[in-house]
Design an enzyme around this catalytic site. Sequence first.
Site, short mmCIF file in Angstrom:
data_model
loop_
_atom_site.label_atom_id
_atom_site.label_comp_id
_atom_site.label_asym_id
_atom_site.label_seq_id
_atom_site.Cartn_x
_atom_site.Cartn_y
_atom_site.Cartn_z
N ASP A 228 0.79 -1.24 0.00
CA ASP A 228 0.00 0.00 0.00
C ASP A 228 0.83 1.29 0.00
OD1 ASP A 228 -1.91 -1.94 0.23
OD2 ASP A 228 -2.75 -1.23 2.12
N LYS B 45 -7.64 -4.64 4.83
CA LYS B 45 -6.31 -4.36 5.37
C LYS B 45 -5.34 -5.49 5.04
CE LYS B 45 -8.20 -0.70 7.08
NZ LYS B 45 -8.19 0.48 6.18
N VAL C 115 3.08 0.39 4.28
CA VAL C 115 2.35 1.12 5.31
C VAL C 115 0.94 0.54 5.46
CG1 VAL C 115 3.67 3.23 4.94
CG2 VAL C 115 1.57 2.88 3.63
N THR C 116 0.38 0.74 6.69
CA THR C 116 1.06 1.19 7.89
C THR C 116 1.44 -0.04 8.72
OG1 THR C 116 -1.01 1.40 9.17
CG2 THR C 116 -0.25 3.36 7.99
N LYS D 220 -6.65 -4.82 -3.13
CA LYS D 220 -7.31 -5.47 -2.00
C LYS D 220 -8.34 -4.52 -1.38
CE LYS D 220 -3.53 -4.30 1.23
NZ LYS D 220 -4.23 -3.51 2.22
N GLN E 67 8.20 -13.59 21.28
CA GLN E 67 7.91 -15.02 21.49
C GLN E 67 8.61 -15.89 20.44
OE1 GLN E 67 3.78 -15.91 22.75
NE2 GLN E 67 3.32 -13.80 22.15
N CYS F 283 -2.11 -2.42 7.85
CA CYS F 283 -2.06 -3.35 6.70
C CYS F 283 -0.82 -4.24 6.72
CB CYS F 283 -2.16 -2.56 5.41
SG CYS F 283 -3.80 -1.86 5.19
N GLU G 234 -4.61 -0.78 -1.34
CA GLU G 234 -5.93 -0.84 -0.71
C GLU G 234 -6.86 0.10 -1.45
OE1 GLU G 234 -6.07 0.02 3.51
OE2 GLU G 234 -8.25 0.19 3.49
N1 TIU Z 1 -2.67 0.36 4.30
C1 TIU Z 1 -3.14 0.59 5.53
O1 TIU Z 1 -2.45 0.43 6.52
N2 TIU Z 1 -4.43 1.09 5.64
C2 TIU Z 1 -4.87 1.88 6.65
O2 TIU Z 1 -6.03 2.25 6.70
N3 TIU Z 1 -3.94 2.23 7.59
C3 TIU Z 1 -4.10 3.08 8.63
O3 TIU Z 1 -3.20 3.18 9.46
N4 TIU Z 1 -5.20 3.80 8.70
#
Ligand code: TIU
Length: 223
Positions: A26, A134, A159-160, A131, A204, A164, A74
């Site tokens: 993303d 997430k 990210v993030t 996609k 872990q 995701c 996304e």
């Molecule tokens: N790609 C992804 O992480 N989508 C999000 O909505 N991330 C947020 O941190 N909002």
Amino acid sequence: MANMAIEAEPYELEFDPTTTALLIIDMQRDFVMPGGFGEALGNDVTPLQATIAPTARVLAAARKRGMLVVHTREGHRPDLTDCPPSKLVRGRGKTRIGDPGPMGRILVRGEVGHDIVPELYPRAGEPVIDKPGKGAFYATDLELILRDRNIRTLIVCGVTTEVCVNTSVREANDRGYECVVLSDCVGSYFPEFQKSGLAMIKAQGGIFGWVSDSRRALAAIGV
Ligand code: TIU
């Protein structure tokens, strides 16, 4: 090809570049540039931009090595039929998915904001996974593409970190993939979530995977 190893936590990860893919999650304008979905959710998006340069270095090395590179985005169909109503209204923000913004309609496929930043733009032949959620595996053909290429290991950027990236790594781990997440190639709007998002992957004994960084990944890919 002989097995190679990447220095990582909780311990080094052996991998074979012919069965390893670079998975870039993303890296869309919507998340890293002002005026997109990330900002619509109330975030300062600028910290995420620091991930672009190290990810570009890893991307260049993976391409030179001939590794599979997979990009995800996304987003939703223009008619939003694949967007759960619950996602549409989540946050009670004044700008929602599908609304017009400076980079086009927020999080809608085909819009400038939905596309990947130019520095990391996919090359012909590199699969791009669109996609709706997430996780990179949910309602996509990512697993089929990886299985067809006999991929076993994923080097993960994007990210993030806690949303995701974490969701996709957990999905991949349950499917038997070994994931190594590069700490400077993943970003969060929240410094504390960056830290804990990485810590919970490698805790872990590597419950979901490994954590390394671009320097150690480049040393391992070594072209
Ligand atoms: N790609 C992804 O992480 N989508 C999000 O909505 N991330 C947020 O941190 N909002």
